[in-house]
Enzyme design. Sequence first.
Site, PDB file in Angstrom:
ATOM      1  N   ASP A  32       0.853  -1.194   0.000  1.00 29.45           N
ATOM      2  CA  ASP A  32       0.000   0.000   0.000  1.00 29.45           C
ATOM      3  C   ASP A  32       0.892   1.249   0.000  1.00 29.45           C
ATOM      4  O   ASP A  32       1.887   1.325   0.721  1.00 29.45           O
ATOM      5  CB  ASP A  32      -0.886  -0.028   1.256  1.00 29.45           C
ATOM      6  CG  ASP A  32      -2.045   0.946   1.184  1.00 29.45           C
ATOM      7  OD1 ASP A  32      -3.192   0.494   1.225  1.00 29.45           O
ATOM      8  OD2 ASP A  32      -1.800   2.163   1.095  1.00 29.45           O
ATOM      9  N   ASN A  88     -13.001  -3.236   3.177  1.00 26.86           N
ATOM     10  CA  ASN A  88     -14.041  -2.205   3.281  1.00 26.86           C
ATOM     11  C   ASN A  88     -15.004  -2.288   2.099  1.00 26.86           C
ATOM     12  O   ASN A  88     -14.564  -2.430   0.954  1.00 26.86           O
ATOM     13  CB  ASN A  88     -13.386  -0.817   3.301  1.00 26.86           C
ATOM     14  CG  ASN A  88     -12.438  -0.642   4.476  1.00 26.86           C
ATOM     15  OD1 ASN A  88     -12.665  -1.193   5.543  1.00 26.86           O
ATOM     16  ND2 ASN A  88     -11.358   0.108   4.281  1.00 26.86           N
ATOM     17  N   GLN A  95     -14.375   2.576   2.159  1.00 25.32           N
ATOM     18  CA  GLN A  95     -13.842   2.163   0.849  1.00 25.32           C
ATOM     19  C   GLN A  95     -13.611   3.399  -0.017  1.00 25.32           C
ATOM     20  O   GLN A  95     -14.509   4.237  -0.177  1.00 25.32           O
ATOM     21  CB  GLN A  95     -14.824   1.215   0.139  1.00 25.32           C
ATOM     22  CG  GLN A  95     -14.250   0.645  -1.162  1.00 25.32           C
ATOM     23  CD  GLN A  95     -15.168  -0.392  -1.829  1.00 25.32           C
ATOM     24  OE1 GLN A  95     -16.318  -0.561  -1.439  1.00 25.32           O
ATOM     25  NE2 GLN A  95     -14.637  -1.067  -2.827  1.00 25.32           N
ATOM     26  N   HIS A 101     -10.615  -5.188  -2.757  1.00 26.44           N
ATOM     27  CA  HIS A 101      -9.262  -5.447  -2.263  1.00 26.44           C
ATOM     28  C   HIS A 101      -9.324  -5.825  -0.797  1.00 26.44           C
ATOM     29  O   HIS A 101     -10.228  -5.392  -0.082  1.00 26.44           O
ATOM     30  CB  HIS A 101      -8.331  -4.243  -2.470  1.00 26.44           C
ATOM     31  CG  HIS A 101      -8.881  -2.961  -1.944  1.00 26.44           C
ATOM     32  ND1 HIS A 101      -9.833  -2.221  -2.623  1.00 26.44           N
ATOM     33  CD2 HIS A 101      -8.640  -2.287  -0.786  1.00 26.44           C
ATOM     34  CE1 HIS A 101     -10.137  -1.146  -1.920  1.00 26.44           C
ATOM     35  NE2 HIS A 101      -9.441  -1.165  -0.803  1.00 26.44           N
ATOM     36  N   HIS A 103      -7.035  -5.691   2.654  1.00 29.31           N
ATOM     37  CA  HIS A 103      -5.831  -5.155   3.301  1.00 29.31           C
ATOM     38  C   HIS A 103      -5.209  -6.245   4.177  1.00 29.31           C
ATOM     39  O   HIS A 103      -5.934  -6.973   4.870  1.00 29.31           O
ATOM     40  CB  HIS A 103      -6.186  -3.994   4.232  1.00 29.31           C
ATOM     41  CG  HIS A 103      -6.779  -2.802   3.555  1.00 29.31           C
ATOM     42  ND1 HIS A 103      -6.051  -1.673   3.283  1.00 29.31           N
ATOM     43  CD2 HIS A 103      -8.031  -2.547   3.113  1.00 29.31           C
ATOM     44  CE1 HIS A 103      -6.839  -0.766   2.708  1.00 29.31           C
ATOM     45  NE2 HIS A 103      -8.049  -1.276   2.586  1.00 29.31           N
TER      46      HIS A 103
HETATM   47  P1  AMP Z   1      -9.848   1.408   0.877  1.00 31.23           P
HETATM   48  O1  AMP Z   1      -9.940   2.661   1.728  1.00 31.23           O
HETATM   49  O2  AMP Z   1     -10.212   0.160   1.613  1.00 31.23           O
HETATM   50  O3  AMP Z   1     -10.597   1.578  -0.437  1.00 31.23           O
HETATM   51  O4  AMP Z   1      -8.320   1.254   0.558  1.00 31.23           O
HETATM   52  C1  AMP Z   1      -7.668   1.833  -0.514  1.00 31.23           C
HETATM   53  C2  AMP Z   1      -6.202   1.696  -0.221  1.00 31.23           C
HETATM   54  O5  AMP Z   1      -5.499   1.807  -1.433  1.00 31.23           O
HETATM   55  C3  AMP Z   1      -5.633   2.781   0.717  1.00 31.23           C
HETATM   56  O6  AMP Z   1      -4.995   2.143   1.823  1.00 31.23           O
HETATM   57  C4  AMP Z   1      -4.639   3.538  -0.168  1.00 31.23           C
HETATM   58  O7  AMP Z   1      -3.498   3.928   0.553  1.00 31.23           O
HETATM   59  C5  AMP Z   1      -4.302   2.500  -1.213  1.00 31.23           C
HETATM   60  N1  AMP Z   1      -3.906   3.014  -2.523  1.00 31.23           N
HETATM   61  C6  AMP Z   1      -4.566   3.909  -3.287  1.00 31.23           C
HETATM   62  N2  AMP Z   1      -3.921   4.085  -4.464  1.00 31.23           N
HETATM   63  C7  AMP Z   1      -2.842   3.266  -4.437  1.00 31.23           C
HETATM   64  C8  AMP Z   1      -1.798   2.978  -5.357  1.00 31.23           C
HETATM   65  N3  AMP Z   1      -1.712   3.597  -6.544  1.00 31.23           N
HETATM   66  N4  AMP Z   1      -0.865   2.069  -5.009  1.00 31.23           N
HETATM   67  C9  AMP Z   1      -0.937   1.446  -3.800  1.00 31.23           C
HETATM   68  N5  AMP Z   1      -1.898   1.663  -2.899  1.00 31.23           N
HETATM   69  C10 AMP Z   1      -2.833   2.569  -3.198  1.00 31.23           C
END
Ligand code: AMP
Length: 138
Positions: A32, A88, A95, A101, A103
Amino acid sequence: MTDDNCIFCKIANGVIPSTTLYEDEQFRVILDLGPASRGHALILPKQHFADVCDLDGEIAAKVLPLGAKIGAAMKKSLECSGFNLVQNNGESAGQTVFHFHMHIIPRYENGPSIVSWTPGTASPEELAQIAEKIKSSL
Ligand code: AMP
Ligand code: ZN
């Protein structure tokens, strides 16, 4: 199927580079970019699914074992004492990227308090009423 406007479709399929921990035909696991703790990773299916309700059964069955495999490797390699699998669904649930995805968040002794809540209260009657509501939609 992938979605041309989805950043995680592009990352999962290697169109946009990422720090990849694991890859097979159906998944890519990446670090992440905004980690909650050292080693915070994301399991991304290569196909586009908006959230867990949209997820294909075969892919869904592989997500938990993959989370366990990566989490176990984190415990060995990063010396974290535990890890959270967090997923999420929906904006109100946190989300922000609408491609399913999971985590994998390594947890360290004396680490920051994350993924926690203050327990509330509910009467047995309330619990029964809520259960009936949910059961009627199963
Ligand atoms: P969520 O809030 O569950 O939708 O999680 C999205 C996650 O994606 C967050 O922890 C962000 O830090 C991560 N994220 C967003 N864009 C990228 C990216 N380009 N590469 C890696 N992680 C990302
Ligand atoms: Zn996508």
